[in-house]
Design a protein around this motif. Sequence first.
Motif, PDB file in Angstrom:
ATOM      1  N   LEU A  61       0.831  -1.197   0.000  1.00  0.00           N
ATOM      2  CA  LEU A  61       0.000   0.000   0.000  1.00  0.00           C
ATOM      3  C   LEU A  61       0.867   1.249   0.000  1.00  0.00           C
ATOM      4  O   LEU A  61       1.983   1.266   0.529  1.00  0.00           O
ATOM      5  CB  LEU A  61      -0.917   0.023   1.230  1.00  0.00           C
ATOM      6  N   GLY A  62       0.335   2.300  -0.599  1.00  0.00           N
ATOM      7  CA  GLY A  62       0.987   3.605  -0.598  1.00  0.00           C
ATOM      8  C   GLY A  62      -0.067   4.678  -0.784  1.00  0.00           C
ATOM      9  O   GLY A  62      -1.263   4.400  -0.851  1.00  0.00           O
ATOM     10  N   ARG A  63       0.371   5.910  -0.854  1.00  0.00           N
ATOM     11  CA  ARG A  63      -0.572   7.014  -1.025  1.00  0.00           C
ATOM     12  C   ARG A  63      -1.211   6.976  -2.408  1.00  0.00           C
ATOM     13  O   ARG A  63      -0.571   6.636  -3.394  1.00  0.00           O
ATOM     14  CB  ARG A  63       0.129   8.353  -0.831  1.00  0.00           C
ATOM     15  N   GLY A 115      -3.808   9.315  -5.209  1.00  0.00           N
ATOM     16  CA  GLY A 115      -3.787  10.709  -5.650  1.00  0.00           C
ATOM     17  C   GLY A 115      -4.266  11.658  -4.570  1.00  0.00           C
ATOM     18  O   GLY A 115      -3.783  12.778  -4.447  1.00  0.00           O
ATOM     19  N   ASP A 116      -5.225  11.208  -3.768  1.00  0.00           N
ATOM     20  CA  ASP A 116      -5.718  11.974  -2.631  1.00  0.00           C
ATOM     21  C   ASP A 116      -4.830  11.650  -1.433  1.00  0.00           C
ATOM     22  O   ASP A 116      -4.684  10.501  -1.050  1.00  0.00           O
ATOM     23  CB  ASP A 116      -7.167  11.575  -2.349  1.00  0.00           C
ATOM     24  N   ARG A 117      -4.219  12.657  -0.813  1.00  0.00           N
ATOM     25  CA  ARG A 117      -3.251  12.412   0.259  1.00  0.00           C
ATOM     26  C   ARG A 117      -3.866  11.738   1.474  1.00  0.00           C
ATOM     27  O   ARG A 117      -3.155  11.161   2.293  1.00  0.00           O
ATOM     28  CB  ARG A 117      -2.599  13.731   0.683  1.00  0.00           C
ATOM     29  N   THR A 118      -5.213  11.782   1.611  1.00  0.00           N
ATOM     30  CA  THR A 118      -5.852  11.155   2.761  1.00  0.00           C
ATOM     31  C   THR A 118      -6.184   9.684   2.513  1.00  0.00           C
ATOM     32  O   THR A 118      -6.604   8.992   3.433  1.00  0.00           O
ATOM     33  CB  THR A 118      -7.150  11.894   3.132  1.00  0.00           C
ATOM     34  N   LYS A 119      -6.009   9.228   1.261  1.00  0.00           N
ATOM     35  CA  LYS A 119      -6.381   7.858   0.909  1.00  0.00           C
ATOM     36  C   LYS A 119      -5.153   7.008   0.616  1.00  0.00           C
ATOM     37  O   LYS A 119      -4.048   7.517   0.437  1.00  0.00           O
ATOM     38  CB  LYS A 119      -7.329   7.858  -0.293  1.00  0.00           C
ATOM     39  N   ARG A 120      -5.374   5.707   0.573  1.00  0.00           N
ATOM     40  CA  ARG A 120      -4.317   4.766   0.243  1.00  0.00           C
ATOM     41  C   ARG A 120      -4.758   3.909  -0.938  1.00  0.00           C
ATOM     42  O   ARG A 120      -5.953   3.788  -1.234  1.00  0.00           O
ATOM     43  CB  ARG A 120      -3.980   3.874   1.439  1.00  0.00           C
ATOM     44  N   ALA A 121      -3.786   3.295  -1.617  1.00  0.00           N
ATOM     45  CA  ALA A 121      -4.077   2.455  -2.773  1.00  0.00           C
ATOM     46  C   ALA A 121      -3.050   1.344  -2.853  1.00  0.00           C
ATOM     47  O   ALA A 121      -1.941   1.450  -2.309  1.00  0.00           O
ATOM     48  CB  ALA A 121      -4.047   3.292  -4.053  1.00  0.00           C
ATOM     49  N   VAL A 122      -3.425   0.255  -3.503  1.00  0.00           N
ATOM     50  CA  VAL A 122      -2.478  -0.831  -3.749  1.00  0.00           C
ATOM     51  C   VAL A 122      -1.451  -0.342  -4.758  1.00  0.00           C
ATOM     52  O   VAL A 122      -1.786   0.265  -5.775  1.00  0.00           O
ATOM     53  CB  VAL A 122      -3.211  -2.081  -4.276  1.00  0.00           C
ATOM     54  N   LYS A 123      -0.173  -0.592  -4.459  1.00  0.00           N
ATOM     55  CA  LYS A 123       0.925  -0.114  -5.295  1.00  0.00           C
ATOM     56  C   LYS A 123       1.817  -1.275  -5.730  1.00  0.00           C
ATOM     57  O   LYS A 123       1.864  -2.321  -5.087  1.00  0.00           O
ATOM     58  CB  LYS A 123       1.778   0.896  -4.512  1.00  0.00           C
ATOM     59  N   ARG A 124       2.542  -1.063  -6.811  1.00  0.00           N
ATOM     60  CA  ARG A 124       3.583  -2.014  -7.206  1.00  0.00           C
ATOM     61  C   ARG A 124       4.726  -1.938  -6.208  1.00  0.00           C
ATOM     62  O   ARG A 124       5.024  -0.878  -5.668  1.00  0.00           O
ATOM     63  CB  ARG A 124       4.101  -1.700  -8.614  1.00  0.00           C
ATOM     64  N   GLU A 125       5.378  -3.058  -5.985  1.00  0.00           N
ATOM     65  CA  GLU A 125       6.474  -3.083  -5.026  1.00  0.00           C
ATOM     66  C   GLU A 125       7.572  -2.108  -5.392  1.00  0.00           C
ATOM     67  O   GLU A 125       8.290  -1.594  -4.527  1.00  0.00           O
ATOM     68  CB  GLU A 125       7.044  -4.501  -4.917  1.00  0.00           C
ATOM     69  N   ALA A 126       7.709  -1.833  -6.669  1.00  0.00           N
ATOM     70  CA  ALA A 126       8.770  -0.935  -7.113  1.00  0.00           C
ATOM     71  C   ALA A 126       8.457   0.532  -6.829  1.00  0.00           C
ATOM     72  O   ALA A 126       9.341   1.387  -6.919  1.00  0.00           O
ATOM     73  CB  ALA A 126       9.027  -1.129  -8.608  1.00  0.00           C
ATOM     74  N   SER A 127       7.216   0.834  -6.485  1.00  0.00           N
ATOM     75  CA  SER A 127       6.851   2.219  -6.200  1.00  0.00           C
ATOM     76  C   SER A 127       7.615   2.724  -4.992  1.00  0.00           C
ATOM     77  O   SER A 127       7.842   1.996  -4.029  1.00  0.00           O
ATOM     78  CB  SER A 127       5.345   2.326  -5.942  1.00  0.00           C
ATOM     79  N   GLY A 128       7.985   3.981  -5.034  1.00  0.00           N
ATOM     80  CA  GLY A 128       8.809   4.534  -3.968  1.00  0.00           C
ATOM     81  C   GLY A 128       8.180   4.508  -2.602  1.00  0.00           C
ATOM     82  O   GLY A 128       8.875   4.344  -1.590  1.00  0.00           O
ATOM     83  N   ALA A 133       5.642   2.372  -1.653  1.00  0.00           N
ATOM     84  CA  ALA A 133       4.954   1.098  -1.384  1.00  0.00           C
ATOM     85  C   ALA A 133       5.484   0.473  -0.106  1.00  0.00           C
ATOM     86  O   ALA A 133       6.693   0.366   0.098  1.00  0.00           O
ATOM     87  CB  ALA A 133       5.136   0.135  -2.550  1.00  0.00           C
ATOM     88  N   ARG A 134       4.564   0.062   0.763  1.00  0.00           N
ATOM     89  CA  ARG A 134       4.938  -0.588   2.013  1.00  0.00           C
ATOM     90  C   ARG A 134       4.187  -1.909   2.141  1.00  0.00           C
ATOM     91  O   ARG A 134       3.002  -2.008   1.793  1.00  0.00           O
ATOM     92  CB  ARG A 134       4.607   0.311   3.214  1.00  0.00           C
ATOM     93  N   GLU A 135       4.880  -2.908   2.635  1.00  0.00           N
ATOM     94  CA  GLU A 135       4.292  -4.240   2.760  1.00  0.00           C
ATOM     95  C   GLU A 135       2.976  -4.177   3.539  1.00  0.00           C
ATOM     96  O   GLU A 135       2.873  -3.508   4.561  1.00  0.00           O
ATOM     97  CB  GLU A 135       5.259  -5.173   3.484  1.00  0.00           C
ATOM     98  N   ALA A 136       1.979  -4.892   3.058  1.00  0.00           N
ATOM     99  CA  ALA A 136       0.680  -4.952   3.731  1.00  0.00           C
ATOM    100  C   ALA A 136       0.087  -6.340   3.511  1.00  0.00           C
ATOM    101  O   ALA A 136      -0.087  -6.770   2.379  1.00  0.00           O
ATOM    102  CB  ALA A 136      -0.259  -3.875   3.191  1.00  0.00           C
ATOM    103  N   VAL A 137      -0.216  -7.029   4.609  1.00  0.00           N
ATOM    104  CA  VAL A 137      -0.739  -8.393   4.544  1.00  0.00           C
ATOM    105  C   VAL A 137      -1.955  -8.508   5.453  1.00  0.00           C
ATOM    106  O   VAL A 137      -1.886  -8.200   6.647  1.00  0.00           O
ATOM    107  CB  VAL A 137       0.322  -9.426   4.976  1.00  0.00           C
ATOM    108  N   THR A 138      -3.075  -8.961   4.880  1.00  0.00           N
ATOM    109  CA  THR A 138      -4.317  -9.167   5.621  1.00  0.00           C
ATOM    110  C   THR A 138      -4.800 -10.599   5.415  1.00  0.00           C
ATOM    111  O   THR A 138      -4.883 -11.066   4.275  1.00  0.00           O
ATOM    112  CB  THR A 138      -5.417  -8.204   5.135  1.00  0.00           C
ATOM    113  N   HIS A 139      -5.110 -11.288   6.493  1.00  0.00           N
ATOM    114  CA  HIS A 139      -5.713 -12.622   6.421  1.00  0.00           C
ATOM    115  C   HIS A 139      -7.208 -12.471   6.689  1.00  0.00           C
ATOM    116  O   HIS A 139      -7.614 -11.754   7.603  1.00  0.00           O
ATOM    117  CB  HIS A 139      -5.085 -13.550   7.465  1.00  0.00           C
ATOM    118  N   TYR A 140      -8.034 -13.154   5.887  1.00  0.00           N
ATOM    119  CA  TYR A 140      -9.477 -13.003   6.064  1.00  0.00           C
ATOM    120  C   TYR A 140     -10.161 -14.370   6.049  1.00  0.00           C
ATOM    121  O   TYR A 140      -9.640 -15.358   5.510  1.00  0.00           O
ATOM    122  CB  TYR A 140     -10.079 -12.110   4.973  1.00  0.00           C
TER     123      TYR A 140
END
Length: 345
Positions: A204-206, A208-221, A223-230
């Motif tokens: 996940l990373g920022r 376009g809206d600074r208050t929101k998050r979006a799934v990002k490619r790992e190569a994105s500057g 991008a931070r690891e995010a893991v959810t089990h459901y």
Amino acid sequence: MNDPFKQAERPRKVLVAEEEAEGRLDAWLAATLGGEFSRSRIKSLIEQGAVRHKGVVCTEPKRKVAAGDQVEIILPEPEDPEPKGEDIPLEVLYEDSDVIVISKPAGLVVHPGAGNWTGTLVNALIHHCRDSLSGIGGVRRPGIVHRLDKDTSGVLVAAKNDAAHRHLAAQFADHGRTGPLERAYQAVVWGRPKQLRGTIDAPLGRSGDRTKRAVKREASGDAREAVTHYEVLERFLEKPDATALASLIECQLETGRTHQIRVHMAHIGCPLIGDPDYSAGFRTKVNLLPEPAKSTVRDFGRQALHAYLLAFEHPRTGDVMTFTAPVPKDMQHLIDALQQGDDAL
């Protein structure tokens, strides 16, 4: 330089270095005081002249300590907090001299910030805990080690002193990989995940809206690891082809990113009901629901997310403590309405 020891009325503590003592004064004091103050806080006190080494005020944190050295420190009184305490009702699940565990209601912001400088959980905790807060970084305030979004309800722990704050912060930074920390949520989502149990591993990373998050490619500057089990707990308004209009799911976090569950569930096509940021494309689905589910979903004014379970190691005793909170009335009403929709089919 003025000698604060000549007029000090604050409590003092006299320490004598043991035979194995060595190293810097700030590091030795932090270790000897058993975590009562962080090393950075000790360093600041030394630089302010609040420490005497062998009878002389010492302002050098890197001064070496040897066996038999006598060290005297003026213990500071915590400063008054900013922001100020406010008499806001709290549902306290547990409290002692180190931690306080509460069940946060939806609508309560955790920490003061732009647009929410008052009326927050921090304001409420400062008022509730008063003098039992011994100070985080020298200020009488609670130590916030994790947060819940304003409109997410559920269990939250805060520290009441520096040592507890560092211990809890380390557990949350570890995400339960090597310790007992556990966080579990219940959510009501649109649709049904393709798999009834699974793992979403998507950085996940920022957005376009600074208050929101979006799934990002790992190569994105950013991008931070995010893991959810459901796991799907219940399906509502299920069709013969095994699809469903809505589901009740449980999520366990392996990481703790901003909006993680909300973004991850939207990423797999099952955004949270009521989520104003990540379920805009699903708003028309409410028209597919029978009454009373249709009216209840339309009127549900927040994301349907509740942090129902939190487990952590107590910072002083080492005991594993587990706390749960049932879903609040508004979310239970939503679940009940969806269940009634099943009965109407």
